[in-house]
Design a protein around this motif. Structure first.
Motif, PDB file in Angstrom:
ATOM      1  N   SER A  93      -3.620 -10.246 -11.281  1.00 12.64           N
ATOM      2  CA  SER A  93      -2.961 -10.998 -10.220  1.00 12.64           C
ATOM      3  C   SER A  93      -2.057 -12.052 -10.834  1.00 12.64           C
ATOM      4  O   SER A  93      -2.449 -12.751 -11.772  1.00 12.64           O
ATOM      5  CB  SER A  93      -3.999 -11.650  -9.310  1.00 12.64           C
ATOM      6  N   VAL A  94      -0.840 -12.158 -10.299  1.00  8.26           N
ATOM      7  CA  VAL A  94       0.140 -13.118 -10.790  1.00  8.26           C
ATOM      8  C   VAL A  94       0.374 -14.166  -9.715  1.00  8.26           C
ATOM      9  O   VAL A  94       0.630 -13.810  -8.553  1.00  8.26           O
ATOM     10  CB  VAL A  94       1.465 -12.411 -11.163  1.00  8.26           C
ATOM     11  N   PRO A  95       0.275 -15.440 -10.051  1.00  7.24           N
ATOM     12  CA  PRO A  95       0.506 -16.498  -9.052  1.00  7.24           C
ATOM     13  C   PRO A  95       1.894 -16.381  -8.427  1.00  7.24           C
ATOM     14  O   PRO A  95       2.887 -16.130  -9.112  1.00  7.24           O
ATOM     15  CB  PRO A  95       0.357 -17.791  -9.877  1.00  7.24           C
ATOM     16  N   GLY A  96       1.949 -16.536  -7.111  1.00 11.26           N
ATOM     17  CA  GLY A  96       3.212 -16.477  -6.399  1.00 11.26           C
ATOM     18  C   GLY A  96       3.620 -15.086  -5.967  1.00 11.26           C
ATOM     19  O   GLY A  96       4.591 -14.944  -5.227  1.00 11.26           O
ATOM     20  N   MET A  97       2.907 -14.044  -6.420  1.00 10.98           N
ATOM     21  CA  MET A  97       3.237 -12.663  -6.033  1.00 10.98           C
ATOM     22  C   MET A  97       2.733 -12.379  -4.621  1.00 10.98           C
ATOM     23  O   MET A  97       1.730 -12.945  -4.182  1.00 10.98           O
ATOM     24  CB  MET A  97       2.636 -11.678  -7.034  1.00 10.98           C
ATOM     25  N   ASP A  98       3.437 -11.533  -3.913  1.00 11.47           N
ATOM     26  CA  ASP A  98       3.034 -11.140  -2.563  1.00 11.47           C
ATOM     27  C   ASP A  98       1.595 -10.623  -2.577  1.00 11.47           C
ATOM     28  O   ASP A  98       1.163  -9.945  -3.522  1.00 11.47           O
ATOM     29  CB  ASP A  98       3.982 -10.055  -2.034  1.00 11.47           C
ATOM     30  N   SER A  99       0.858 -10.938  -1.518  1.00 11.02           N
ATOM     31  CA  SER A  99      -0.567 -10.602  -1.482  1.00 11.02           C
ATOM     32  C   SER A  99      -0.825  -9.104  -1.452  1.00 11.02           C
ATOM     33  O   SER A  99      -1.953  -8.662  -1.684  1.00 11.02           O
ATOM     34  CB  SER A  99      -1.226 -11.251  -0.260  1.00 11.02           C
ATOM     35  N   ASP A 100       0.185  -8.297  -1.139  1.00 16.91           N
ATOM     36  CA  ASP A 100       0.010  -6.851  -1.061  1.00 16.91           C
ATOM     37  C   ASP A 100       0.322  -6.157  -2.379  1.00 16.91           C
ATOM     38  O   ASP A 100       0.328  -4.930  -2.449  1.00 16.91           O
ATOM     39  CB  ASP A 100       0.901  -6.259   0.032  1.00 16.91           C
ATOM     40  N   TRP A 101       0.585  -6.917  -3.426  1.00 21.09           N
ATOM     41  CA  TRP A 101       0.972  -6.343  -4.701  1.00 21.09           C
ATOM     42  C   TRP A 101       0.145  -6.933  -5.840  1.00 21.09           C
ATOM     43  O   TRP A 101      -0.338  -8.071  -5.757  1.00 21.09           O
ATOM     44  CB  TRP A 101       2.463  -6.587  -4.992  1.00 21.09           C
ATOM     45  N   LEU A 102      -0.003  -6.192  -6.892  1.00 22.84           N
ATOM     46  CA  LEU A 102      -0.613  -6.643  -8.136  1.00 22.84           C
ATOM     47  C   LEU A 102       0.308  -6.279  -9.292  1.00 22.84           C
ATOM     48  O   LEU A 102       1.212  -5.444  -9.139  1.00 22.84           O
ATOM     49  CB  LEU A 102      -1.992  -5.994  -8.346  1.00 22.84           C
ATOM     50  N   MET A 103       0.070  -6.883 -10.439  1.00 22.06           N
ATOM     51  CA  MET A 103       0.823  -6.518 -11.624  1.00 22.06           C
ATOM     52  C   MET A 103       0.065  -5.416 -12.359  1.00 22.06           C
ATOM     53  O   MET A 103      -1.102  -5.598 -12.731  1.00 22.06           O
ATOM     54  CB  MET A 103       1.005  -7.735 -12.535  1.00 22.06           C
ATOM     55  N   GLY A 104       0.697  -4.277 -12.538  1.00 22.05           N
ATOM     56  CA  GLY A 104       0.065  -3.141 -13.198  1.00 22.05           C
ATOM     57  C   GLY A 104       0.621  -2.934 -14.602  1.00 22.05           C
ATOM     58  O   GLY A 104       1.777  -3.254 -14.884  1.00 22.05           O
ATOM     59  N   GLN A 105      -0.241  -2.394 -15.473  1.00 20.65           N
ATOM     60  CA  GLN A 105       0.183  -2.154 -16.845  1.00 20.65           C
ATOM     61  C   GLN A 105      -0.389  -0.830 -17.327  1.00 20.65           C
ATOM     62  O   GLN A 105      -1.564  -0.539 -17.136  1.00 20.65           O
ATOM     63  CB  GLN A 105      -0.278  -3.299 -17.762  1.00 20.65           C
ATOM     64  N   ARG A 106       0.488  -0.002 -17.945  1.00 18.69           N
ATOM     65  CA  ARG A 106       0.095   1.252 -18.551  1.00 18.69           C
ATOM     66  C   ARG A 106       0.720   1.288 -19.943  1.00 18.69           C
ATOM     67  O   ARG A 106       1.911   1.521 -20.081  1.00 18.69           O
ATOM     68  CB  ARG A 106       0.578   2.444 -17.734  1.00 18.69           C
TER      69      ARG A 106
ATOM     70  N   GLU B 216     -11.949 -12.096  -6.374  1.00 20.27           N
ATOM     71  CA  GLU B 216     -12.278 -12.616  -7.707  1.00 20.27           C
ATOM     72  C   GLU B 216     -11.115 -12.405  -8.666  1.00 20.27           C
ATOM     73  O   GLU B 216     -10.799 -13.276  -9.494  1.00 20.27           O
ATOM     74  CB  GLU B 216     -13.535 -11.915  -8.228  1.00 20.27           C
ATOM     75  N   LEU B 217     -10.461 -11.217  -8.574  1.00 19.33           N
ATOM     76  CA  LEU B 217      -9.332 -10.943  -9.454  1.00 19.33           C
ATOM     77  C   LEU B 217      -8.202 -11.934  -9.201  1.00 19.33           C
ATOM     78  O   LEU B 217      -7.526 -12.391 -10.124  1.00 19.33           O
ATOM     79  CB  LEU B 217      -8.861  -9.504  -9.249  1.00 19.33           C
ATOM     80  N   ARG B 218      -7.957 -12.257  -7.924  1.00 20.15           N
ATOM     81  CA  ARG B 218      -6.878 -13.172  -7.589  1.00 20.15           C
ATOM     82  C   ARG B 218      -7.191 -14.611  -7.997  1.00 20.15           C
ATOM     83  O   ARG B 218      -6.288 -15.390  -8.297  1.00 20.15           O
ATOM     84  CB  ARG B 218      -6.613 -13.117  -6.089  1.00 20.15           C
ATOM     85  N   SER B 219      -8.468 -14.950  -7.973  1.00 18.04           N
ATOM     86  CA  SER B 219      -8.839 -16.331  -8.290  1.00 18.04           C
ATOM     87  C   SER B 219      -8.905 -16.587  -9.789  1.00 18.04           C
ATOM     88  O   SER B 219      -9.007 -17.738 -10.212  1.00 18.04           O
ATOM     89  CB  SER B 219     -10.192 -16.660  -7.644  1.00 18.04           C
ATOM     90  N   THR B 220      -8.872 -15.538 -10.603  1.00 21.13           N
ATOM     91  CA  THR B 220      -8.920 -15.688 -12.059  1.00 21.13           C
ATOM     92  C   THR B 220      -7.673 -15.106 -12.674  1.00 21.13           C
ATOM     93  O   THR B 220      -6.880 -14.432 -12.022  1.00 21.13           O
ATOM     94  CB  THR B 220     -10.151 -14.968 -12.633  1.00 21.13           C
TER      95      THR B 220
END
Length: 357
Positions: A328-341, A292-296
């Protein structure tokens, strides 16, 4: 009797401490240096009060061989570059091992050796003196006993009817000599008893100090465990970084029987983890929440499972148990997410995260 029993128990405890300290110390030396010839050489240098020559350990020798072969094949080739990177990591592992050995020798082995060669030798010396004082005390008691028996017999003879005047004078002189011997034996007994009591008190205090020795050895044990934990954590991080570097190489590293399109997936670090090296993703990562996170284009909160050091400026370092925001960022490797702190943002591996509801 109770005091003698307590002293006996203290002596047994001291002997047991010495026995197990020697055994633990010996096995630790074997653990830190498995080669018996090297251990013997280091022992001889120590006995001669000379500095042990520096030598490369097995990790460093392997690293040098890999680096030399990598330069031989060419740093510009995929295989040569991989050999050089592996060799550099092996040398880092060798340096970490040397730090572990040095830290363990100073904070763990040295205090144990000081007890065996110092404290316990003092205890053994004082216990031997106590045994000698006990023998002296027993000898003084026997001399006093004999003097008292002789004095009692002379008193019985003195109570008999008077004899010739010359014989009576001689007999009185013998009685005075026996009495003097009896007084001397009493004096010697008092001295022997005093010396024995003093030595017994010294020995007792030393034996009671075994509890302090155990407390000190416990602190040394904690230092040894901390050094091991730091060593293995450092080695683990070195290998994780090496896996990332190898995973960034081109597809020439893949199996020749595989199509080129599937080669990049086979070398991706997060999906090709050894079972004993990198953490496996928790069950929640395969749940519909991730899809769901990847699809939105929305965001989710995630808890960090393990510490992670960023390998590049595009990644975000993580601390275990902290909560960050991921997307989730389009085009990013499936094993990674964009993190923010806060204001910090960067790529984070999914295997280090647990998505929160």
């Amino acid at each position: 009797m109770n005091i003698e029993k307590q002293d006996c128990l203290r002596s047994i405890r001291a002997e047991s401490t010495k026995h197990w300290t020697e055994k633990i110390m010996k096995q630790t030396e074997v653990l830190l240096q498995p080669n018996p010839n090297v251990r013997m050489e280091e022992f001889l240098y120590e006995m001669l009060d000379k500095k042990v020559p520096m030598r490369a350990n097995n990790h460093e020798l392997l690293g040098e061989s890999m680096i030399d072969s990598g330069h031989e094949f060419g740093p510009g080739t995929a295989y040569g570059s991989a050999l050089i990177k592996c060799g550099e990591t092996e040398k880092l592992l060798g340096s970490a091992e040397k730090e572990l050995i040095q830290s363990s020798a100073i904070n763990f082995l040295t205090p144990f050796r000081n007890y065996i060669e110092g404290d316990f030798k003092t205890i053994s010396k004082e216990r031997k003196l106590l045994q000698n004082k006990r023998l002296d005390l027993d000898a003084a008691k026997n001399r006093l006993k004999k003097a008292r028996v002789a004095d009692a017999r002379s008193a019985e003879l003195n109570s008999s009817p008077p004899l010739a005047e010359e014989y009576v004078a001689h007999f009185s002189y013998m009685l005075s000599i026996l009495h003097v011997r009896w007084l001397k034996a009493e004096t010697e007994l008092r001295i022997a008893q005093s010396e024995f009591d003093r030595q017994a008190e010294i020995t007792r205090l030393l034996l009671e100090g075994i509890s302090s020795t155990h407390a000190h050895h416990s602190r040394c044990l904690n230092d040894f465990v901390d050094a091991q934990a730091a060593y293995y954590a450092q080695c683990y991080q070195y290998m994780v970084n090496l896996q990332k570097q190898l995973g960034s190489f081109p597809s020439t590293f893949s199996n020749n029987n595989q199509p080129a399109g599937s080669s990049s997936a086979s070398i991706s670090v997060p999906t090709a983890q050894p079972a004993t090296s990198l953490p496996t993703p928790p069950p929640s990562q395969t749940s519909p929440a991730l899809n769901e996170l990847r699809s939105t284009s929305g965001t989710r909160k995630a808890r960090v499972l393990y510490d992670y050091d960023a390998a590049s400026s595009s990644e975000l370092s993580l601390l275990a148990d902290e909560v960050i925001t991921v997307s989730s960022v389009p085009g990013m490797d499936s094993d990674w997410l964009m993190g923010q702190r806060g204001n910090q943002k960067g790529k984070v591996p999914i295997t280090y995260l647990e998505l929160l509801n």
